[in-house]
Write an enzyme that holds these catalytic residues in place. Structure first.
Site, mmCIF file in Angstrom:
data_model
loop_
_atom_site.group_PDB
_atom_site.id
_atom_site.type_symbol
_atom_site.label_atom_id
_atom_site.label_comp_id
_atom_site.label_asym_id
_atom_site.label_seq_id
_atom_site.Cartn_x
_atom_site.Cartn_y
_atom_site.Cartn_z
ATOM 1 N N GLY A 43 4.708 -0.440 12.036
ATOM 2 C CA GLY A 43 5.615 0.665 11.752
ATOM 3 C C GLY A 43 7.037 0.188 11.541
ATOM 4 O O GLY A 43 7.685 0.509 10.534
ATOM 5 N N LEU A 227 -5.235 -6.630 -2.378
ATOM 6 C CA LEU A 227 -6.034 -7.848 -2.552
ATOM 7 C C LEU A 227 -5.185 -9.107 -2.432
ATOM 8 O O LEU A 227 -5.528 -10.147 -2.994
ATOM 9 C CB LEU A 227 -6.709 -7.816 -3.934
ATOM 10 C CG LEU A 227 -7.579 -6.585 -4.230
ATOM 11 C CD1 LEU A 227 -8.015 -6.582 -5.691
ATOM 12 C CD2 LEU A 227 -8.806 -6.574 -3.309
ATOM 13 N N GLY A 228 -4.053 -9.019 -1.728
ATOM 14 C CA GLY A 228 -3.193 -10.195 -1.563
ATOM 15 C C GLY A 228 -2.720 -10.702 -2.910
ATOM 16 O O GLY A 228 -2.219 -9.931 -3.745
ATOM 17 N N ASP A 252 3.998 -17.603 4.866
ATOM 18 C CA ASP A 252 3.535 -16.806 6.007
ATOM 19 C C ASP A 252 3.246 -15.394 5.483
ATOM 20 O O ASP A 252 4.152 -14.710 5.016
ATOM 21 C CB ASP A 252 4.643 -16.774 7.080
ATOM 22 C CG ASP A 252 4.240 -15.998 8.333
ATOM 23 O OD1 ASP A 252 3.147 -15.400 8.344
ATOM 24 O OD2 ASP A 252 5.033 -15.996 9.295
ATOM 25 N N ASP A 258 2.648 -4.691 5.089
ATOM 26 C CA ASP A 258 3.565 -3.618 5.518
ATOM 27 C C ASP A 258 4.690 -3.441 4.486
ATOM 28 O O ASP A 258 5.094 -2.318 4.191
ATOM 29 C CB ASP A 258 4.162 -3.951 6.890
ATOM 30 C CG ASP A 258 3.089 -4.246 7.921
ATOM 31 O OD1 ASP A 258 1.999 -3.660 7.827
ATOM 32 O OD2 ASP A 258 3.330 -5.091 8.811
ATOM 33 N N ARG A 291 8.608 -16.308 2.832
ATOM 34 C CA ARG A 291 9.483 -16.640 3.973
ATOM 35 C C ARG A 291 8.736 -16.376 5.273
ATOM 36 O O ARG A 291 7.871 -15.494 5.318
ATOM 37 C CB ARG A 291 10.755 -15.787 3.915
ATOM 38 C CG ARG A 291 11.649 -16.146 2.731
ATOM 39 C CD ARG A 291 13.016 -15.512 2.859
ATOM 40 N NE ARG A 291 13.004 -14.118 2.464
ATOM 41 C CZ ARG A 291 13.670 -13.625 1.424
ATOM 42 N NH1 ARG A 291 14.388 -14.419 0.658
ATOM 43 N NH2 ARG A 291 13.625 -12.350 1.150
#
Ligand code: RIB
Length: 307
Positions: A43, A227-228, A252, A258, A291
């Protein structure tokens, strides 16, 4: 008219992150990097991502009266999130134990802490905050009854609802029915289809287009399957479409979903259609994986535009 482009109702966690060469198996110990503590939680991540892009953003969440809670309040405040809905007390701040492997992929265990104490009564008291939103965006790291209460409040006011079903649990029909869109990754899509008894959840090789279509048939107004690096598949009453991904050097991936969902929700609230909003969101998610950390990794609007 709307004081907020986006109001997020969800979790706030301290992310305790260790980089590892490989994850331990059962009964095994491995050594990792120094521990780094980041502000996180699905959130709070969404709220920071939207605010950093330029959205006027509010957050309803609960943290503990502790150092982790203060870390989150600082991160939200620095990003420009309205934190009048950040409730304090009841339990320690939620914590996410995260390992990140050399390819940038993460594994996460969450101890919900104060997130589990965000109640339907808290949602009732935050009625004016929700009523002032163009879009209300939720995830599932807070109790499902609280999610259901926020969804019902938003729906009564005619406010658009975006739900990221993460981590996935079976969803009541009345919650599913107002999701516009329901946002899931591949694991979450397969889980929701399996609990609905839909054979698409067991198919191998899996087809995200099939998943999106089958999930849409389960009730939401629209569906996004992320799907990234391969982008996303969208489904609504106009059909099923794919939005291409962006190839970037992943450092990363924590919190990239999110950032994607926050950007999507913001752009939908501005009046873009699902495809336009998802194209923008893919660029935001791609920037976020370049990042380390979740909230620290989120781009400004200018950084996205420059890509
Ligand atoms: O989606 C990433 C987030 O999941 C992390 O920030 C962690 O807190 C968990 O909630």
């Amino acid at each position: 008219m709307h004081a907020y482009d986006l109001v997020v109702v969800g979790s706030a966690n301290a992310d305790l992150v260790v980089r590892v060469d490989r994850r331990p198996g059962a009964g095994e110990t491995v050594l990792g990097s120094d521990l780094v503590t980041h502000a996180g939680g699905k959130g709070a991540n969404q709220a920071v991502a939207a605010a950093r892009l330029g959205a006027t953003t509010g957050l309803l969440a609960r943290v503990g009266e502790d150092a982790h809670g203060r870390l989150l309040a600082d991160s939200l405040g620095e990003a420009g999130v309205d934190t009048r809905g950040l409730l304090v007390g009841g339990a320690p701040t939620g914590v996410a134990l995260i390992t990140v492997d050399p390819s940038g992929n993460n594994s996460i265990v969450v101890s919900p802490g104060a997130n589990a104490r965000l109640t339907p009564e808290d949602v009732d008291r935050a009625g004016p905050l929700l009523a002032a939103a163009r879009v209300v965006s939720l995830q599932l790291e807070i109790p499902l009854v609280t999610v259901a209460a926020a969804v019902a409040t938003a729906a009564r006011g005619g406010t658009r609802v975006v739900l990221n079903a993460s981590p996935p649990v079976p969803l009541p029909a009345e919650v599913l029915a107002v999701c516009d869109p329901l946002v899931v990754n591949e694991h979450e899509a397969a889980f929701l289809l399996r609990v609905a008894g839909d054979p698409a959840g067991e198919e191998s090789p899996a087809s995200p287009e099939r998943w999106a279509e089958a999930l849409l048939a389960a009730g939401p107004r629209s569906v996004v399957v992320t799907l990234g690096a391969d982008g996303a598949v969208l489904a609504d009453e106009t059909g099923v479409a794919r939005v291409a991904g962006l190839r970037v050097e992943a450092v990363d991936t924590t919190g990239a979903g999110d950032a994607f969902t926050a950007a999507l929700a913001w752009r939908l609230g501005l009046g873009e259609n699902l495809t336009e909003a998802a194209r923008f969101a893919v660029r935001v998610g791609a920037a976020a994986v370049t990042r380390p950390g979740a909230q620290e990794s989120y781009p400004t609007f200018d950084e996205v535009a420059a890509r």
